[in-house]
Structure formats: structure tokens, C-alpha cells
Design an enzyme around this catalytic site. Structure first.
Site, PDB file in Angstrom:
ATOM      1  N   ASP A  35       0.839  -1.194   0.000  1.00  0.00           N
ATOM      2  CA  ASP A  35       0.000   0.000   0.000  1.00  0.00           C
ATOM      3  C   ASP A  35       0.875   1.245   0.000  1.00  0.00           C
ATOM      4  OD1 ASP A  35      -2.481  -1.147  -0.099  1.00  0.00           O
ATOM      5  OD2 ASP A  35      -2.872  -1.024   2.042  1.00  0.00           O
ATOM      6  N   LYS A  62      -3.067   3.559  -3.006  1.00  0.00           N
ATOM      7  CA  LYS A  62      -4.260   4.330  -3.340  1.00  0.00           C
ATOM      8  C   LYS A  62      -4.063   5.775  -2.918  1.00  0.00           C
ATOM      9  CE  LYS A  62      -7.111   0.265  -2.368  1.00  0.00           C
ATOM     10  NZ  LYS A  62      -8.142  -0.324  -1.477  1.00  0.00           N
ATOM     11  N   MET A 173      -8.897   9.303   8.451  1.00  0.00           N
ATOM     12  CA  MET A 173      -9.059   9.873   7.108  1.00  0.00           C
ATOM     13  C   MET A 173     -10.345  10.688   7.018  1.00  0.00           C
ATOM     14  SD  MET A 173      -6.289   8.792   5.769  1.00  0.00           S
ATOM     15  CE  MET A 173      -6.478   9.123   4.021  1.00  0.00           C
TER      16      MET A 173
END
Length: 268
Positions: A35, A62, A173
Site C-alpha cells: 500500500d 491508493k 481519514m
């Protein structure tokens, strides 16, 4: 010969917080599917410290609002690599089972006959607030906490049990939905004066702490151009942080440059 997959939690992005078992697994891997958040930073730090990994690294990171490699494609990639007989390590930021979709990947592999092991990691939900001197629980202040994803807007009906400041709420987030979250939480028993802290880029070179209240934090964050990755902590435990000293005394709606000051960061 069928290979195997190991899901490894990279932690919040500091290689020193990678578990011993996680490091040994990386050293044993034939290929690492990594990631962006946390995972890539750990690999770079390991290399900088002289630890060489023999595995090939495939970046499936991502970005906010943009998944260069969709989750379905990641699932299929893990299976395809393992079916060639490789030991595949799926390196994920934080802990694979805390908003990491780790169990989804594990299930997909298992459905295709691929054995999967899980190596837990240090979740950013707990470790990043600690950088700012914020415990999620503290005797006489908070006895419980809840971790929510900020990718989706929280609903008022779903946070009724989270309405008091003695229950800590952690949003991961959640910068893009901060205004809505603050409004919903302030509408309950917490009120607009409930303390809030945002820790950006925890353990990274751009680490920064912003402190305010539910009534002021959206404006402060906009003024400071706060960005993800960030961990948001809501609750009375924020008052225990050295970053809150001299900041939370200002009345709601009357923030000044005191809110924009950056006290020294806790040692990493």
C-alpha cells in the site's frame, strides 16, 4: 505448487513500529504487494537502514479519491502470484483488520485455495494520537473509545452513544468530512466546546498537530489547510495533550493565532 499469502500490518509508517514477526515475514517474502500509506514509508526506511529485502515490490497504493489498482484487481493479483508458488506478502498500513479490508483479501484467497496468515500491525488509530500526547482512555477522563472511518459521513442516529466527552471518538481519514462530523457530534451532549485534535502525517516528516473544539475545528483546519492522512480525536482526552495548553481556553467561535501555533512535537 501453490504458494501462500501473508497479510502484514506495516503500522503507522515508522519502521521501528513494525513488529519483529512482520520484519521476518518481509525478509522471507518472494514478492511484496504494498500500500501507499505506511507501507511504502516502512520499506524505504528499512532500505535506508541497510536492511535488504530480496522480494520484488509491487506498488498498489491508493490516493484519496483515486484507486490506481482497484481492490478487486488486488485480490486477483494476490491469488495469481500465490498460484505460481510464491510467498506473497500483502503489506498494509496500520493493521490489516482496522479499516484495511484485510479480511476481504483473506477470504478471496481462501476461496481460491490459497492459505493466508495474518500478522497484526500497530493501528494509527491509537499510535498517532499518542504522538500528540493524547491517550484514548485515561482514568477519570475516558473509559472507552470508538474508531470510525471518515470516508463516509457519520449519521446522527449512529453516534447517540458517542455523545459524551468521556467517550473518545477517533476518525480516520476524516478531513474531507470534518465539517459534517463536527456538526453532528456537537449537536449531542458534547456541545461545541468539546475538544478536538487533528494529527496530520503521524510519524512522517510533515507531522503536525491542530487543536480546537467541535465549534471551531472546521474553520481552523481550513485556515491551516489540513490534509489527509490525518487522525482526528474528539473528546476530553484532548485536554491532556501538551498541544492543548493555552489553546482550549479560548471561547468557542473566537479562535486566534493561538490556535495556529505549533508546540514542539513529541519525540519520535
Amino acid at each position: 505448487m501453490t504458494g501462500r499469502v501473508t497479510l502484514v500490518g506495516a503500522g503507522p509508517g515508522d519502521a521501528d513500529l513494525l513488529t519483529v514477526r512482520g520484519l521476518k515475514t518481509l525478509q522471507d517474502a518472494d514478492v511484496i504487494v504494498a500500500d501507499r500509506l505506511g507501507a511504502r514509508a516502512v520499506l524505504e526506511q528499512l532500505a535506508a537502514s541497510g536492511i535488504r529485502l530480496r522480494a520484488d515490490v509491487i506498488d498498489v497504493g491508493k490516493l484519496p479519491g483515486y484507486h490506481r489498482v482497484p481492490q478487486e484487481a488486488i485480490n486477483e493479483l494476490l491469488v495469481e502470484l500465490a498460484q505460481t508458488g510464491k510467498h506473497v506478502v500483502r503489506l498494509k498500513g496500520g493493521d490489516p483488520f482496522v479499516f484495511g479490508r484485510g479480511r476481504e483479501e483473506q477470504q478471496f484467497c481462501e476461496e481460491h485455495g490459497i492459505p493466508v496468515e495474518v500478522v497484526p500491525g500497530v493501528t494509527s488509530a491509537i499510535s498517532v494520537p499518542a504522538v500528540a500526547g493524547i491517550p484514548l482512555t485515561h482514568r477519570g477522563v475516558a473509559t472507552s473509545f470508538t474508531v470510525l472511518t471518515g470516508h463516509d459521513q457519520i449519521e446522527a442516529g449512529g453516534v447517540l452513544s458517542l455523545s459524551k466527552g468521556d467517550h473518545t471518538v477517533v476518525l480516520l481519514m476524516g478531513v474531507n468530512t470534518l465539517g459534517h462530523s463536527a456538526h453532528v457530534l456537537a449537536a449531542g451532549a458534547r456541545g461545541v466546546d468539546c475538544p478536538v485534535a487533528i494529527v496530520e502525517d503521524g510519524y512522517g516528516e510533515n507531522q503536525r498537530v491542530t487543536v480546537g473544539s467541535l465549534g471551531t475545528i472546521a474553520g481552523i483546519a481550513a485556515a491551516r489547510q489540513v490534509r489527509n492522512p490525518a487522525v482526528i480525536v474528539v473528546g476530553d482526552v484532548v485536554r491532556l495533550s501538551p498541544h492543548a495548553v493555552g489553546v482550549l481556553s479560548a471561547p468557542a467561535g473566537h479562535w486566534t493565532d493561538a490556535f495556529l501555533a505549533d508546540p514542539p512535537l513529541s519525540p519520535l
